[in-house]
Scaffold this active site. Structure first.
Site, PDB file in Angstrom:
ATOM      1  N   LYS A 118     -18.126  82.749  89.514  1.00 15.78           N
ATOM      2  CA  LYS A 118     -17.978  84.094  90.094  1.00 15.78           C
ATOM      3  C   LYS A 118     -17.057  84.087  91.310  1.00 15.78           C
ATOM      4  O   LYS A 118     -16.235  84.966  91.471  1.00 15.78           O
ATOM      5  CB  LYS A 118     -19.337  84.643  90.580  1.00 15.78           C
TER       6      LYS A 118
ATOM      7  N   ARG B 246     -29.230  91.045  93.970  1.00 11.02           N
ATOM      8  CA  ARG B 246     -29.769  89.852  93.328  1.00 11.02           C
ATOM      9  C   ARG B 246     -31.154  90.113  92.744  1.00 11.02           C
ATOM     10  O   ARG B 246     -31.697  89.263  92.058  1.00 11.02           O
ATOM     11  CB  ARG B 246     -29.874  88.744  94.373  1.00 11.02           C
TER      12      ARG B 246
ATOM     13  N   ARG C  54     -18.436  71.072  92.616  1.00 13.36           N
ATOM     14  CA  ARG C  54     -17.773  72.124  93.396  1.00 13.36           C
ATOM     15  C   ARG C  54     -17.570  71.689  94.858  1.00 13.36           C
ATOM     16  O   ARG C  54     -18.438  71.084  95.459  1.00 13.36           O
ATOM     17  CB  ARG C  54     -18.642  73.381  93.348  1.00 13.36           C
TER      18      ARG C  54
ATOM     19  N   ARG D 120     -21.269  72.270  99.423  1.00 11.72           N
ATOM     20  CA  ARG D 120     -22.257  73.164 100.027  1.00 11.72           C
ATOM     21  C   ARG D 120     -23.643  72.539  99.937  1.00 11.72           C
ATOM     22  O   ARG D 120     -23.987  71.922  98.935  1.00 11.72           O
ATOM     23  CB  ARG D 120     -22.259  74.503  99.274  1.00 11.72           C
TER      24      ARG D 120
ATOM     25  N   ARG E 272     -32.310  77.093  92.589  1.00 12.69           N
ATOM     26  CA  ARG E 272     -31.451  78.277  92.440  1.00 12.69           C
ATOM     27  C   ARG E 272     -31.390  78.751  90.991  1.00 12.69           C
ATOM     28  O   ARG E 272     -31.382  79.948  90.725  1.00 12.69           O
ATOM     29  CB  ARG E 272     -30.026  77.960  92.938  1.00 12.69           C
TER      30      ARG E 272
HETATM   31  P1  AMP Z   1     -24.416  82.609  97.055  1.00 13.25           P
HETATM   32  O1  AMP Z   1     -23.224  82.095  97.772  1.00 13.25           O
HETATM   33  O2  AMP Z   1     -24.242  84.028  96.567  1.00 13.25           O
HETATM   34  O3  AMP Z   1     -24.870  81.682  95.952  1.00 13.25           O
HETATM   35  O4  AMP Z   1     -25.604  82.705  98.137  1.00 13.25           O
HETATM   36  C1  AMP Z   1     -26.068  81.552  98.807  1.00 13.25           C
HETATM   37  C2  AMP Z   1     -27.506  81.772  99.258  1.00 13.25           C
HETATM   38  O5  AMP Z   1     -27.573  82.897 100.175  1.00 13.25           O
HETATM   39  C3  AMP Z   1     -28.496  82.103  98.157  1.00 13.25           C
HETATM   40  O6  AMP Z   1     -28.976  80.926  97.518  1.00 13.25           O
HETATM   41  C4  AMP Z   1     -29.575  82.838  98.946  1.00 13.25           C
HETATM   42  O7  AMP Z   1     -30.384  81.934  99.686  1.00 13.25           O
HETATM   43  C5  AMP Z   1     -28.763  83.637  99.964  1.00 13.25           C
HETATM   44  N1  AMP Z   1     -28.384  84.972  99.430  1.00 13.25           N
HETATM   45  C6  AMP Z   1     -27.122  85.450  99.245  1.00 13.25           C
HETATM   46  N2  AMP Z   1     -27.141  86.692  98.776  1.00 13.25           N
HETATM   47  C7  AMP Z   1     -28.436  87.029  98.621  1.00 13.25           C
HETATM   48  C8  AMP Z   1     -29.115  88.198  98.140  1.00 13.25           C
HETATM   49  N3  AMP Z   1     -28.439  89.268  97.690  1.00 13.25           N
HETATM   50  N4  AMP Z   1     -30.471  88.189  98.118  1.00 13.25           N
HETATM   51  C9  AMP Z   1     -31.172  87.128  98.560  1.00 13.25           C
HETATM   52  N5  AMP Z   1     -30.611  85.987  99.004  1.00 13.25           N
HETATM   53  C10 AMP Z   1     -29.247  85.927  99.047  1.00 13.25           C
END
Ligand code: AMP
Length: 250
Positions: free
Chosen positions: A41, A120, A159, A192, A203
């Protein structure tokens, strides 16, 4: 290639303003990206943002940017959010929604927006509907990237992200020209914390439970556009554009 917005208003919130003047776009696309972590994404978001002028709004990027704040500058909610993130768990809807509401003006970005990582949960999707209604805005489409889980895990473990400009690489599929360094800005590449194997497992489970039902939510609204996420980033991008155009005229 057009210069991208620095997303200052989104990343910093408050009264921050983006550095670049808004650019002329054919039409402002208002999109949500869906897909399991590691499905690609982020890479597609970068390409869509560059080519269509759509501003990339990632909630994960806001939390990662907040990690650079000192302890004293972090609210208790933010401290808890960063701990959730470290463990690969979802941050509470309340905290995420407060953060997005504070940045409502970003939804009015002249180039449109590309929400990545938000909503989410179905509760977040309902709140986004309300927020868009309050701004008299509508989503054009929800792009759902789909790939088998085994391929996703391989993608996540390889990644690497640039510590400065956030460009995304993969040690095999998209290696930088110089190992460990970003092609675009020379920044150091890092893995990361939430791409470590123990976080990846949590996740993926979280995604299945909380986020996958979102596909049904948006399908019922006639917004879901499914895209096979295999192939090179360019191939997936071409598929995205074709699917988006077809959806827009249907
Ligand atoms: P991402 O980069 O989108 O995978 O987000 C990294 C982390 O940020 C996730 O594993 C969550 O812990 C937190 N996070 C990001 N966006 C959200 C969301 N919309 N709702 C809840 N947690 C979020």
């Amino acid at each position: 290639m057009e210069a991208k917005s620095d997303r200052a208003a989104w990343l910093k919130g408050g009264d921050a303003c983006c550095n670049l003047p808004p650019r002329d776009v054919d039409r402002p696309w208002r999109l949500v990206l869906l897909g399991a972590p590691g499905v690609g994404k982020g890479t597609q978001a970068e390409l869509i943002s560059e080519r269509l002028g759509t501003c990339h709004l990632s909630t994960g990027d806001v939390f990662r940017a907040a990690r650079t704040l000192g302890e004293a500058e972090r609210s208790p909610a933010l401290t808890e959010a960063l701990e959730c993130m470290r463990q690969g768990r979802l941050v509470s809807d309340e905290t995420v929604l407060e953060m997005v509401r504070e940045r409502t003006k970003c939804l009015r970005c002249q180039g449109g927006f590309l929400l990545d990582g938000f909503p989410r949960t179905v509760a977040q999707a309902g709140a986004l509907d309300e927020l868009l209604d309050s701004q008299a805005l509508e989503l054009d489409a929800v792009l759902s990237y789909e790939l088998p889980i085994a391929q996703i895990v391989a993608r996540l473990s390889g990644r690497r992200t640039c510590s400065q400009c956030k460009a995304v690489y993969h040690v095999e599929a998209r290696p930088p020209q110089t190992e460990g360094l970003c092609d675009q800005c020379g920044g150091a590449l890092f893995q990361r914390e939430d791409d470590r194997p123990e976080s990846v497992k949590v996740r993926m489970e979280t995604y299945e439970q909380s986020t996958a039902p979102l596909a049904d939510y948006f399908r019922q609204k006639g917004l879901l556009v499914s895209i096979e996420a295999n192939g090179t980033p360019e191939e997936i991008f071409d598929r995205t554009l074709a699917a988006l155009r077809e959806h827009a005229v249907s």
